[in-house]
Every structure is written in structure tokens, then in C-alpha cells.
Design an enzyme around this catalytic site. Sequence first.
Site, PDB file in Angstrom:
ATOM      1  N   LYS A  22       0.832  -1.211   0.000  1.00  0.00           N
ATOM      2  CA  LYS A  22       0.000   0.000   0.000  1.00  0.00           C
ATOM      3  C   LYS A  22       0.865   1.260   0.000  1.00  0.00           C
ATOM      4  CE  LYS A  22      -2.424   2.724   3.492  1.00  0.00           C
ATOM      5  NZ  LYS A  22      -1.295   3.421   4.112  1.00  0.00           N
ATOM      6  N   ASN A  23       1.838   1.320   0.902  1.00  0.00           N
ATOM      7  CA  ASN A  23       2.576   2.582   1.042  1.00  0.00           C
ATOM      8  C   ASN A  23       3.559   2.827  -0.104  1.00  0.00           C
ATOM      9  OD1 ASN A  23       1.095   3.268   3.224  1.00  0.00           O
ATOM     10  ND2 ASN A  23       2.636   2.692   4.755  1.00  0.00           N
ATOM     11  N   CYS A 118      -5.100   8.708   8.639  1.00  0.00           N
ATOM     12  CA  CYS A 118      -5.289   8.246  10.016  1.00  0.00           C
ATOM     13  C   CYS A 118      -4.787   9.300  11.002  1.00  0.00           C
ATOM     14  CB  CYS A 118      -4.524   6.931  10.233  1.00  0.00           C
ATOM     15  SG  CYS A 118      -5.198   5.568   9.271  1.00  0.00           S
ATOM     16  N   ARG A 123       0.690  15.647  12.296  1.00  0.00           N
ATOM     17  CA  ARG A 123       1.344  15.056  11.126  1.00  0.00           C
ATOM     18  C   ARG A 123       1.783  16.205  10.215  1.00  0.00           C
ATOM     19  NH1 ARG A 123      -1.619   9.582   9.118  1.00  0.00           N
ATOM     20  NH2 ARG A 123       0.392   9.337   8.128  1.00  0.00           N
ATOM     21  N   ASP A 126       6.249  19.896   7.096  1.00  0.00           N
ATOM     22  CA  ASP A 126       7.304  20.921   6.954  1.00  0.00           C
ATOM     23  C   ASP A 126       8.516  20.411   6.166  1.00  0.00           C
ATOM     24  OD1 ASP A 126       7.447  19.333   9.435  1.00  0.00           O
ATOM     25  OD2 ASP A 126       9.345  20.376   9.742  1.00  0.00           O
ATOM     26  N   GLN A 127       8.853  19.122   6.301  1.00  0.00           N
ATOM     27  CA  GLN A 127      10.033  18.611   5.582  1.00  0.00           C
ATOM     28  C   GLN A 127       9.768  18.486   4.078  1.00  0.00           C
ATOM     29  OE1 GLN A 127      13.038  18.306   7.274  1.00  0.00           O
ATOM     30  NE2 GLN A 127      11.701  19.216   8.819  1.00  0.00           N
ATOM     31  N   ASP A 307       4.133   0.725  11.762  1.00  0.00           N
ATOM     32  CA  ASP A 307       2.868   0.215  11.215  1.00  0.00           C
ATOM     33  C   ASP A 307       2.576  -1.219  11.658  1.00  0.00           C
ATOM     34  OD1 ASP A 307       2.586   2.649  10.020  1.00  0.00           O
ATOM     35  OD2 ASP A 307       3.281   2.005   8.056  1.00  0.00           O
ATOM     36  N   ARG A 399      -9.079   0.414   3.915  1.00  0.00           N
ATOM     37  CA  ARG A 399      -8.177   1.367   3.247  1.00  0.00           C
ATOM     38  C   ARG A 399      -6.875   0.689   2.855  1.00  0.00           C
ATOM     39  NH1 ARG A 399      -8.384   7.266   5.817  1.00  0.00           N
ATOM     40  NH2 ARG A 399      -7.022   7.544   4.051  1.00  0.00           N
TER      41      ARG A 399
HETATM   42  N1  EPU Z   1       7.349  14.421  10.154  1.00  0.00           N
HETATM   43  C1  EPU Z   1       7.647  15.735  10.367  1.00  0.00           C
HETATM   44  N2  EPU Z   1       7.629  16.585   9.299  1.00  0.00           N
HETATM   45  C2  EPU Z   1       7.331  16.180   8.044  1.00  0.00           C
HETATM   46  C3  EPU Z   1       7.048  14.821   7.818  1.00  0.00           C
HETATM   47  C4  EPU Z   1       7.058  13.958   8.913  1.00  0.00           C
HETATM   48  O1  EPU Z   1       7.913  16.153  11.489  1.00  0.00           O
HETATM   49  O2  EPU Z   1       7.345  16.998   7.129  1.00  0.00           O
HETATM   50  C5  EPU Z   1       7.368  13.481  11.287  1.00  0.00           C
HETATM   51  C6  EPU Z   1       6.003  12.850  11.548  1.00  0.00           C
HETATM   52  O3  EPU Z   1       5.202  13.668  12.361  1.00  0.00           O
HETATM   53  C7  EPU Z   1       6.380  11.531  12.192  1.00  0.00           C
HETATM   54  C8  EPU Z   1       7.703  11.165  11.507  1.00  0.00           C
HETATM   55  O4  EPU Z   1       8.204  12.375  10.947  1.00  0.00           O
HETATM   56  O5  EPU Z   1       6.600  11.729  13.558  1.00  0.00           O
HETATM   57  C9  EPU Z   1       7.610  10.135  10.414  1.00  0.00           C
HETATM   58  O6  EPU Z   1       6.643  10.525   9.450  1.00  0.00           O
HETATM   59  P1  EPU Z   1       6.704  10.083   7.920  1.00  0.00           P
HETATM   60  O7  EPU Z   1       6.754  11.312   7.096  1.00  0.00           O
HETATM   61  O8  EPU Z   1       7.764   9.062   7.748  1.00  0.00           O
HETATM   62  O9  EPU Z   1       5.284   9.425   7.736  1.00  0.00           O
HETATM   63  P2  EPU Z   1       4.315   9.530   6.485  1.00  0.00           P
HETATM   64  O10 EPU Z   1       5.112   9.571   5.240  1.00  0.00           O
HETATM   65  O11 EPU Z   1       3.296  10.581   6.696  1.00  0.00           O
HETATM   66  C10 EPU Z   1       4.197   6.991   6.017  1.00  0.00           C
HETATM   67  C11 EPU Z   1       3.112   5.953   5.967  1.00  0.00           C
HETATM   68  C12 EPU Z   1       2.636   5.641   7.378  1.00  0.00           C
HETATM   69  C13 EPU Z   1       3.809   5.205   8.241  1.00  0.00           C
HETATM   70  C14 EPU Z   1       4.933   6.248   8.193  1.00  0.00           C
HETATM   71  C15 EPU Z   1       6.194   5.818   8.925  1.00  0.00           C
HETATM   72  C16 EPU Z   1       2.035   6.422   3.872  1.00  0.00           C
HETATM   73  C17 EPU Z   1       0.851   6.949   3.157  1.00  0.00           C
HETATM   74  N3  EPU Z   1       2.001   6.462   5.192  1.00  0.00           N
HETATM   75  O12 EPU Z   1       3.587   8.143   6.581  1.00  0.00           O
HETATM   76  O13 EPU Z   1       1.774   4.528   7.200  1.00  0.00           O
HETATM   77  O14 EPU Z   1       3.390   5.057   9.569  1.00  0.00           O
HETATM   78  O15 EPU Z   1       5.278   6.525   6.824  1.00  0.00           O
HETATM   79  O16 EPU Z   1       6.680   4.638   8.397  1.00  0.00           O
HETATM   80  O17 EPU Z   1       2.986   5.960   3.259  1.00  0.00           O
HETATM   81  C18 EPU Z   1       0.030   3.059   7.736  1.00  0.00           C
HETATM   82  O18 EPU Z   1       0.281   2.443   6.694  1.00  0.00           O
HETATM   83  O19 EPU Z   1      -0.742   2.609   8.625  1.00  0.00           O
HETATM   84  C19 EPU Z   1       0.665   4.358   7.971  1.00  0.00           C
HETATM   85  C20 EPU Z   1       0.217   5.210   8.859  1.00  0.00           C
END
Ligand code: EPU
Length: 424
Positions: A22-23, A118, A123, A126-127, A307, A399
Site C-alpha cells: 500500500k505505502n 489516520c 502530522r 514541513d520537511q 505500522d 483502506r
Molecule cells: N514528520 C515531520 N515533518 C514532516 C514529515 C514527517 O515532522 O514533514 C514526522 C512525523 O510527524 C512523524 C515522523 O516524521 O513523527 C515520520 O513521518 P513520515 O513522514 O515518515 O510518515 P508519512 O510519510 O506521513 C508513512 C506511511 C505511514 C507510516 C509512516 C512511517 C504512507 C501513506 N504512510 O507516513 O503509514 O506510519 O510513513 O513509516 O505511506 C500506515 O500504513 O498505517 C501508515 C500510517
Amino acid sequence: MERIIINGGIPLRGEVSICGAKNSVVGLLPAALLAEEGVCVIENIPGISDVSMMFSILESLGAKVRNINANTVEIDSTNITANVVPYEMSKSLRASYYFLGALLGRFQNAHVAMPGGCDFGTRPIDQHIKSFEALGATIVTDDEMVVHATADKLIGSTVYMDVVSVGATINAMLTAVKAKGLTVIENAAREPHIVDIANFLNAMGANIRGAGTDTIKINGVDKLHGCSYSVVPDQIEAGTYMAAVVATGGKALIKNVTPKHLESIMAKLIECGATIEEYDDSLLISREKPLVRCNVKTMPHPGFPTDMQPQFTALLSVASGVSVVTESVWDNRYRYVEQLINMGAQISVDGSIATVTGVEKLRGTRVGATDLRAGAALIIAGLCAEGTTTIEKIEYIERGYENIVEKFSALGADIKRVSIPDNE
Ligand code: EPU
């Protein structure tokens, strides 16, 4: 309202085949927008609701999406001109933020509302924004939380991620493939889906090196084209079935997996009493020994994946002894614990730490999924519990898990999906 009903206590036995990740696919589908010539044929696409929403967004932008069979799709993005993702669509899933990177790469111009998805605490993106700005874009977020990203010219640069972020790493790649010159992403995420998306972009003509390490180098190209590609197997779907087999004391062949991607999950399951035989693209997992406690700390890949944290906590709730689970990726990913406690689990949460005292038996009751993986954890708990578990809010589960009821049924579980009028 749809519900899942489980009569627990049956050890799972048989085999299950794992879908594409999925991701990964939620990044690959927006990436297909970068093909200005030819079509992308993508195989091993999971049949989940987040993917259906991604198809709708692609079509709203003018891409032609054609299903070749249940798990293969052809995407033709050659004639798209739109660069605005409809508001309600972008709000409906987290991964809509990948359209910012892909459309910025294709048109130097993208308009996407801040994503939904979710809820486990703040969330931020900024990065992502910092990466786009480093590549020459100007970002403005309006009062309705729509992000407008525009650039006269995208120019390669060094992007240092302050936190290891899967989404920001992918988004930076999606834009940098079209930026002039060299982009270096430092402190990049290393998840298997980062490598998968980099491989897909390279098959489209991009020049990305180092994906899977913490430094990714990208030389921008003028144009990307279509390609044929197969999505990597879903490590979290695999891990979920593995945890369920171990929790129920069963034995099953988990097919269509990449064992290397499952190392941290396998290590923890073995610590809890599992036996695993690894083959090229499958695993035979069983548990005959008693289920015992272990400590788990979530970390970016190759650490233990966040996850899998809820599913593991469900398993540990019936393992003998006291386990400590530490969530170090998300600041609020324990909302489901209350549901497990309703089923008789003994868990206390203090900030990022959950202390789980194993009980001999959980008991079935009515519970509700609070997010995707929380829903999977409740299924595992229901499969171990005495009596009947009714799970509500199963749209979260759908989902991200294809045919989950059918797959658990094929493993011998007494599980069904029922439709019940909303007032009952
Ligand atoms: N973060 C920041 N700033 C940013 C981006 C992230 O501070 O700009 C922080 C987040 O708040 C968090 C950490 O960095 O504390 C990691 O976030 P990441 O960006 O890696 O997460 P994501 O890309 O939003 C994806 C998966 C999530 C999974 C995370 C971590 C997707 C759509 N979602 O989220 O998947 O938990 O990576 O591996 O790819 C799930 O599948 O159940 C799920 C939630």
C-alpha cells in the site's frame, strides 16, 4: 454499517498470498503522472480503498486509468493539463501529498489541500515543503489549507531532512527527478517502498542512486516516459498475517514476500516463540512453544516498523510476562489500546510507552477500529479471544488490507463481514 464478526480461539493454518505494498503504490500512482510519453503498466496493485481514491484523483487530473486485470492497471498521463487536486479528494487520504511533488515536477505548479488520513497526533509536512523550497519552489498555504507550490525553474540542491520522513523523501524524489542538475537528499528514509518508488522512477528514465541508504542522489532529466513495473510485496500486510499466526499458535505459508524486508518483524516474532523457515519469496511460520513477552521499539527502517506496533501489542497482550512497547515515530498511536482493554487486555500507556502484562485469554466484545493498523490489531485480538468479537468502523481496515476477511477465512478463521442497519 459494515462490521467484522469473529469467533476466536482457532489456530490459523494454511497459506496466504501477500499483495503489493500500500505505502509504495500510493507513491507510484502519483509518480506515473510524470510520464509525458507512453503509458505506465503497473502490476501487483492491491485492491484497497486508498488505491481506488488514487485512481479517482488521477482521472480528475485528466489521466486515463484502465484496469487490465484485478491487480494490473495502465495509466496514460500523456495529455494531462490539470494541476489542481479536487479539495475533498485530497482531504480523504494522507498520500494525496504525493501529488504536490509529482505535479510540481511535471508542471512546476501544483495545488493540493493538506492531507487527511489516520489520526495519530500531529502530522506536519514541513520537511516536504522545505524540500520543494530547496529545489526552487515557492510554497503558499491559503486559509482553506490548500498548498500552492510554484516554481519558475526547478534546480537541483542539497536537501537535509531534520527528521527521517518516508513521505518527504518520496516527495523530494518526485520533484528532483525533473530539477536541473544534482539533488542530494541527506538523512533520507530507507523503507523498501522508497527503493520501490526510486526503481519505478528509474524505469521511467530518471537517474536516482542510493535509494535504500540515507543519502539519495538524483540527476534531473528533461523528460520521463512510461514503463512496466510490479509493486514490491507489502511488508506490513505480511507482518500482520505472521503476527496473527503466531498469536493463535498456528502454522501458515506466507507467499509473495521479500524475506529481507521482514527481518525486524521476524526477529521479534522468534523472540516471542515463533519458528520461521525462509524461502526465496515465501515464509513458513508457526508457533508450537508458549507465547512469551518481548520488548519492542518502533524506528524508521530497518528498525521495527511503527505500522506493526498495534498488531504486535495485540499479540503481546496474550503473551506470558510483561512487555514494554515504545513508539518513537508517532506521538499518539495508542488510541486503540482502550479497545484492547475492553477485551480484557492489561495495558497501561504513559506517553510513548505501553506496558503490556500478558493475560491468559482475551474475551470477545464489541469494539471499533480507530485507524487502519488499529483495526488489524483488533482482528488479531478477536482471533485469539474467547467468544465473539464485533469490530466496527471497518472502513479504516479496508483502506489498506485487500480481502482481509476472505484471507483470514482461508486460513481457517471463523470470521465474516456483515451489513447491519445503522441504528442497531
Ligand atoms: N514528520 C515531520 N515533518 C514532516 C514529515 C514527517 O515532522 O514533514 C514526522 C512525523 O510527524 C512523524 C515522523 O516524521 O513523527 C515520520 O513521518 P513520515 O513522514 O515518515 O510518515 P508519512 O510519510 O506521513 C508513512 C506511511 C505511514 C507510516 C509512516 C512511517 C504512507 C501513506 N504512510 O507516513 O503509514 O506510519 O510513513 O513509516 O505511506 C500506515 O500504513 O498505517 C501508515 C500510517
